[in-house]
Design a protein around this motif. Structure first.
Motif: not given
Lengths: 315, 71
Positions: B37, B40-41, B44, B50-53
């Protein structure tokens, strides 16, 4: 009287949520909490469309107060229950076990207030960016599936990182815990363990007895090795699982099937040998059965007294 | 893109980029869900994507493919 922005935001009297616990948080418990002025939450767990719809409609016959549904994002039925909460116009959705981003827009567009449970600052910031109404910062003192950080460090760090309301969860079962959470910057609390022994909670009596008898040292976490940590009361099931995981070092794929049905066996059958009795570290403080109304009023009244008296520390 | 992701992850782990295999799972790289998490932040922000986990995005190759498909 306690005052919190959360009460105005959600139309509730007390800033207290009842955690969405699988096989435990049904319409009976959630309606009792909502009727008492808190926010009752139905656990979506692995329910399918029909089951969850029925539970929501049952709750609506028992209360006209706001309530929530906990959407468990790892559920195989998550797509359909994400639609059910919209179809049934559920006022509040709490999410657990993952990243709710794919569903957030549809829920917010439907006017649902979305409150994800988060276990770190990054997850809280993501939730805020995606339009979350608030977040529940849950420390690893909690029962059930847990993150790594504990409540005391987690709450203030999340409070500093986001501009939306933060609720505290994990290790809170009385007015002292609630007052401490508010001092850390939270604007409300979520409790799970304390509600296990509520009169309106329909779990098996053996479960309630175990919680009432539990001491400070009576919970254990399993699944830490495989990244799926879960806190439960010590019993033959959890101790055996822990041994298979940490001593025998069974691979994850052999451990996973051991847990199947264990929550149901605990909550519904009261099987003290083979059930998984999820419970927080604070169980040692939970000593007396009472109604949801008594629990919420006691916690909030004690919290209020403590906050009123807090000036004794200042000269 | 791949080099950039490897560089970000290598820095996060305090390793040299040459030690990071793009087809190793994040778990094998020693990253848990909280690390992912966090990363990914960071990705981004740095790459303006934008990434959806999701559980299937479990290594660098798949993440590269995911980001490139977003165009």
């Amino acid at each position: 009287m306690l005052q919190s922005q959360l009460c105005e935001l959600l139309g509730i009297k007390y800033p207290v949520f009842q955690g969405g616990m699988a096989w435990i948080s049904d319409a009976n418990l959630a309606a009792a909490v909502s009727n008492a002025g808190g926010l009752g939450i139905i656990a979506g767990m692995n329910s399918n469309r029909e089951q969850l719809t029925a539970e929501i409609r049952k709750l609506r016959t028992m209360t006209d107060k706001p309530f929530g549904v906990n959407v468990m994002l790892m559920s195989p039925f998550v797509k359909e229950i994400a639609e059910v909460v919209v179809d049934e116009k559920v006022p509040v959705v709490v999410t657990g076990a993952g990243d709710p981003s794919p569903y957030m827009k549809a829920w917010l567009d439907a006017g649902i207030k979305v409150i994800p449970v988060v276990a770190s600052v990054s997850f809280a910031k993501r939730a805020e960016r995606n339009g979350a109404t608030a977040v529940i910062a849950e420390g690893a003192e909690s029962g059930g599936h847990i993150g790594k950080l504990h409540t005391m460090p987690l709450i203030p760090q999340i409070v500093d990182a986001v501009n939306i309301p933060v609720l505290a969860a994990g290790g809170i079962a009385d007015g002292r815990g609630m007052a401490a959470a508010l001092m850390l910057g939270a604007c409300g609390v979520q409790m799970g363990t304390r509600f296990l022994i509520a009169d309106e909670c329909t779990i098996h009596d053996n479960y309630k007895d175990m919680v009432l008898k539990a001491k400070d040292i009576d919970t254990i976490t399993t699944g830490e090795r495989t990244g799926d940590a879960c806190r439960a009361l010590k019993n033959p099931f959890s101790k055996d699982f822990h041994k298979k995981e940490m001593v025998d070092c069974l691979p994850a794929e052999e451990l996973a099937p051991l847990g199947i049905g264990a929550l149901r066996r605990a909550a519904r059958e009261g099987d003290v040998q083979t059930g998984s009795f999820l419970c927080g570290e604070i169980a040692g403080l939970v000593k007396e059965r009472m109604s949801c109304k008594q629990i919420i009023e006691e916690v909030c009244t004690d919290c209020e007294k403590l906050l009123m008296g807090a000036s004794k520390w200042v000269r | 893109m791949k080099e950039k992701l490897i560089a970000i992850i290598a820095e996060y782990l305090g390793k040299d980029a040459s030690e990071i295999e793009a087809d190793a799972t994040f778990e094998d790289l020693g990253l848990d869900s909280l690390d992912i998490a966090e990363l990914v932040m960071q990705i981004e922000d740095e790459l303006s994507v934008t990434i959806e986990l999701n559980a299937e995005l479990n290594n660098i190759d798949k993440l590269v493919e995911y980001i490139e498909n977003q165009g």
